[in-house]
Design a protein around this motif. Structure first.
Motif, mmCIF file in Angstrom:
data_model
loop_
_atom_site.group_PDB
_atom_site.id
_atom_site.type_symbol
_atom_site.label_atom_id
_atom_site.label_comp_id
_atom_site.label_asym_id
_atom_site.label_seq_id
_atom_site.Cartn_x
_atom_site.Cartn_y
_atom_site.Cartn_z
ATOM 1 N N UNK B 53 0.877 -1.173 0.000
ATOM 2 C CA UNK B 53 0.000 0.000 0.000
ATOM 3 C C UNK B 53 0.917 1.226 0.000
ATOM 4 N N UNK B 54 0.791 2.044 -1.074
ATOM 5 C CA UNK B 54 1.709 3.185 -1.207
ATOM 6 C C UNK B 54 0.936 4.506 -1.130
ATOM 7 N N UNK B 55 1.479 5.369 -0.297
ATOM 8 C CA UNK B 55 0.978 6.763 -0.354
ATOM 9 C C UNK B 55 1.668 7.399 -1.556
ATOM 10 N N UNK B 56 0.966 8.248 -2.279
ATOM 11 C CA UNK B 56 1.587 8.796 -3.492
ATOM 12 C C UNK B 56 2.566 9.914 -3.147
ATOM 13 N N UNK B 57 2.114 10.781 -2.249
ATOM 14 C CA UNK B 57 2.998 11.887 -1.954
ATOM 15 C C UNK B 57 3.708 11.633 -0.630
ATOM 16 N N UNK B 58 4.920 11.234 -0.766
ATOM 17 C CA UNK B 58 5.736 10.977 0.418
ATOM 18 C C UNK B 58 6.652 12.162 0.617
ATOM 19 N N UNK B 59 7.004 12.397 1.853
ATOM 20 C CA UNK B 59 7.863 13.568 2.047
ATOM 21 C C UNK B 59 9.204 13.312 1.382
ATOM 22 N N UNK B 65 7.176 7.053 -8.288
ATOM 23 C CA UNK B 65 8.539 6.633 -8.592
ATOM 24 C C UNK B 65 8.885 5.348 -7.811
ATOM 25 N N UNK B 66 8.487 5.379 -6.573
ATOM 26 C CA UNK B 66 8.718 4.215 -5.714
ATOM 27 C C UNK B 66 8.029 2.983 -6.280
ATOM 28 N N UNK B 67 6.794 3.226 -6.787
ATOM 29 C CA UNK B 67 6.042 2.115 -7.365
ATOM 30 C C UNK B 67 6.852 1.460 -8.504
#
Lengths: 736, 121
Positions: B53-59, B65-67
């Motif tokens: 589960x990925x948050x899109x806007x990470x600090x 990009x992470x995905x």
């Protein structure tokens, strides 16, 4: 020295006469018989001849007769002759001699003194007679001069005696007099003629005779019974003869200044026409003025005038406007009305339009129905195309003038006889033609009037050029103004869009920032509530549950805010709005029934399909219907209708609810504006965004305590374009 | 498969991380939480989670990009994009991510999606 010829056969007479008369200062020459006497009269040219009656050969009478009758003695035939007769001569001889011209006779024997006296008297008489003849000749010459002056004077001259009887009158005055009396009479009494009772003749003569002072009237409008009207200057003065100073008669001078006045009037009319035309606001006004000026009785004086305008594209002359009576009956009626009013020339301009619209309806209608093709081969059209006047002379026979060579067949209904047609033109354009005649007036067209009409037509063409230029400027101005307004509107929309974009940006940012803490709060509260539930500790007023509910409400608001800031392009599909409304109403039916709401549908049959995003339009209508629902109480009415209006589909949502106060009506489509306790103020803003994105418009009409009507207009022919965005161009771009 | 499944949770906000970890743990999942991409990749490599589960806007970095990086390591792992923004929902659903869920205090949608994705695999 005066010379006396004595013709006597007695020598003694010669000696005596010579002795005495030479002493008296006369020069005496002698002849002793008649023949010698006649010869000496020729050679000596005596001033007086003493002629003896009784002589051998020719007697005195015969000598005298020879002197008077023989052409040989013509030069001296008037020489005074004193006849010397014998005693006892009968009286008849004396009388006869005197009748023949002998100045005197002396009966022999006579004294020399007596002779000298008679001679002296003869000289005196002869001098007097000569003077008298000179005087008579002078008087005759004067009288001839005066008569010639009177008769040849360019003014009317009339003289009366002291009782007003005309003693002398010239032809001009006689013409004026006869116009009043209707009879040819130069010997009448002005004061006793009934026809003259109310004229200036009576007034002037009686004034002068009774007061002995001059009587003067200038610019007198003279409307005689038996002739046309004219304008006069009239001057009556007293005539005094002898030394008594009493008035023996009158002399009147009558000057006809009609033409002068007319010329002045013409100048005035023209300048007035020009001025008024410059003030005209449209071309019809110019044409009406031109026609009025042409037909006004005291103006240019045509009875009928009509205008045909040139349509260059269609190559026709089309009847536009006409002024004048349509029949002689009508003409008579109008002129009777006018003559009762007795319009004077200086009032004329105020009487413009006597044959105006009300009197010209029939002719006007006739003229408006006429179309003349300009390929017609008649003179009128040819002249028009060459920008020339055309004057058709009176016809010799009633059929020839309607001949196609003069005027086109289309004008037959106007029964033109003698007429003039003048082109209305400016250097760059042929505007049309004015046709004028004196139908029913029975007066020939006057060249000066035609020239005036041509001048007036030129003024009219100028005014038309001015108006056309003016109209073009006005049109340009209107276009500029429209462009400016559009620019302003666009600018306002841009500003509005920018403001919305700013709001959207801020809202999105705030929403994002708030959403995470809300999720945390709500999530934990939810877990607490669920845990309590699982542990059997569920309470109705569980604070955790309250937090959960409130968080849900906040999250809904956030969803709305974010929904507004999103610029969703409508996903257009072909469909029918009526079908969508049916579905919507079916969906809302339970809610209406629950609240006791009466919802009526009035959908147009055969409403055309159109392109729209069903979800978005549904959202809009749902929003409107829900607003209505909230604004009305139980038993209220909601109506939804569709109508094809031009190329728009109009959807109307109406209710009889509490309405919207006027003060906020302008704000209801603004984002975050709400009158509800729990509203986000985004419903109508989103609705408007959606409708605008569909190329449509949403409007509202509302009366407090009466209800509201929302109208949504959607274009039937919407094309898929990208031009309907007005919010932030793309939130994605904005945030990424 | 669904129970005891290993879930990678990438969320930079501590409070949310704690909440999701608790809720998902309550449901029987083993939750590995990471606050950034580096931690997440390490967990992928080390623990081979069954779902991410990925948050899109990470600090400091981008969830998308992470995905990509995760897919490079393991292209079988179902990925749920989990975000406060709902605008990308239509853009990403059915493309690279397996699901796109807008964050909500009501986590039933998240739970349901996790269940479905795990069952599918």
């Amino acid at each position: 020295m005066r010379k006396i010829l004595l013709v006597d056969d007695e020598k003694i007479m010669h000696d005596l006469a010579m002795a005495y008369l030479e002493r008296e200062g006369y020069n005496i020459v002698s002849a002793f018989n008649g023949k010698e006497g006649l010869n000496m009269m020729l050679t000596e040219r005596p001033d007086v001849v003493l002629l003896d009656y009784m002589m051998p050969g020719l007697n005195g009478e015969e000598v005298y007769q020879e002197l008077c009758s023989n052409p040989k003695y013509k030069a001296i035939s008037k020489t005074p002759v004193i006849l010397l007769t014998a005693n006892g001569c009968d009286d008849s001889l004396k009388t006869r001699l005197l009748r023949q011209g002998v100045l005197a006779y002396l009966q022999k024997p006579f004294g020399l003194r007596e002779l000298a006296n008679i001679i002296e008297n003869i000289f005196i008489i002869n001098d007097m007679r000569r003077d008298n003849q000179l005087l008579k000749r002078a008087v005759r010459t004067s009288r001839d001069i005066i008569t010639q002056v009177v008769h040849n004077a360019p003014v009317g001259i009339i003289a009366t005696n002291r009782s007003g009887k005309i003693t002398q009158i010239n032809r001009h005055a006689l013409k004026v007099l006869e116009a009043a009396t209707g009879q040819s009479a130069s010997e009448l009494s002005i004061l006793e003629n009934d026809e003259l009772r109310n004229t200036f003749f009576y007034e002037g003569v009686s004034y002068v005779l009774s007061l002995g002072k001059p009587w003067l009237r200038e610019v007198l409008f003279w409307s005689p019974r038996f002739a046309v009207r004219s304008v006069l200057n009239v001057h009556f003065v007293p005539m005094r003869t002898g030394n008594t100073g009493s008035v023996d008669g009158t002399i009147g001078i009558i000057e006809d200044i009609t033409e002068k006045q007319k010329a002045q009037l013409e100048r005035m009319i023209l300048s007035n026409i020009s001025q008024v035309m410059q003030e005209a606001r449209n071309i019809d006004e110019v044409l009406q003025l031109l026609l009025t000026a042409a037909t006004a009785g005291q103006g240019l004086g045509f009875t009928r005038a009509m205008i045909f305008l040139y349509d260059e594209e269609k190559q026709i002359l089309k009847g536009r406007l006409a002024v004048g009576p349509s029949s002689s009956d009508e003409a008579r009626r109008i002129w009777e009305e006018l003559s009762h009013e007795n319009i004077e020339i200086d009032h004329f301009l105020r009487k413009y339009g006597r044959f105006g619209k009300e009197n010209s309806a029939a002719l006007n209608q006739k003229v408006r129905g006429i179309t003349i093709p300009v390929d017609s081969d008649c003179q009128l059209v040819k002249h028009f195309l060459e920008r020339k006047q055309y004057r058709s002379m009176a016809a010799r026979s009633r059929n020839s003038f309607r001949n196609a060579a003069h005027s086109p067949a289309q004008l037959a209904a106007l029964e033109l006889d003698e007429f003039v047609s003048i082109p209305l033109h400016s250097p760059e354009r042929l505007w049309g033609i004015i046709i004028a005649d004196n139908k029913f007036g029975h007066v020939k067209l006057h060249q000066s009037r035609i020239q005036m009409l041509a001048l007036a037509a030129a003024h009219a063409a100028n005014a038309m050029v001015r108006l056309a230029a003016f109209r073009k400027i006005e049109d340009d101005n209107r276009k500029l103004e429209k462009a400016l307004n559009e620019l302003k509107e666009t600018q306002e929309k841009l500003i509005h869009a920018e403001r919305l974009a700013a709001i959207g940006e801020m809202a999105a940012h705030v929403a994002h920032e708030i959403r995470n803490p809300l999720v945390t709060i709500g999530g934990w509260a939810r877990r607490m509530a669920e845990t309590a539930c699982q542990n059997g500790e569920q309470k109705e007023d569980d604070p955790a549950r309250i937090i959960v509910d409130e968080v849900v409400r906040l999250e809904n608001i956030l969803a709305n805010v974010l929904n507004f800031t999103r610029t969703n392009e409508p996903q257009l599909v072909q469909g029918n709005i009526n079908t969508l409304i049916h579905e919507l109403c079916l969906q809302l039916k339970p809610e209406y029934q629950k609240n006791g709401i009466n919802c009526s549908m009035n959908l147009q049959d055969n409403l055309p399909d159109c392109l729209f995003d069903p979800d978005q339009i549904k959202q809009v209508l749902l929003n409107l219907l829900k607003n209505s629902l909230q604004s009305i109480g139980p038993g209220g009415r909601i109506g939804i209708a569709t109508l094809l209006r031009g190329r728009d589909i109009e959807i109307t949502v109406s209710d009889n609810g509490r309405g919207i106060p006027k003060s906020v009506l302008d704000s209801i489509f603004n984002p975050f504006f709400t009158t509800k306790e729990h509203g986000t103020g985004l419903g109508l803003a989103i609705s408007r965004r959606i409708i605008h994105n569909h190329g449509g418009e949403i409007t509202v009409h509302s009366e407090p305590n009466t209800g509201s009507v929302f109208k949504v207009n959607l274009p039937v022919d919407l094309k898929k374009t990208d031009d309907h965005n007005e919010g932030p161009a793309s939130l994605q771009e904005m945030i990424l | 498969m669904t129970k005891n499944a290993k879930i990678l949770l990438v969320e930079d906000e501590r409070s949310l991380r704690m909440l999701y970890k608790q809720i998902l743990s309550d449901d029987g999942y083993t939750v590995y939480d990471a606050k950034n991409g580096a931690e997440a990749l390490e967990i992928i490599v080390r623990h081979h989670p069954d779902l991410a589960i990925l948050d899109i806007r990470l600090s400091g970095e981008d969830g998308l990009e992470l995905m990509g990086k995760i897919i490079n390591v393991n292209d079988k792992i179902p990925i749920i994009l989990h975000t406060a923004y709902d605008v990308w929902k239509d853009n990403f659903r059915g493309r690279i991510a397996d699901a796109y869920i807008v964050k909500s205090s009501d986590m039933s949608e998240l739970k349901e999606t996790i269940k479905n994705l795990l069952q599918r695999n």
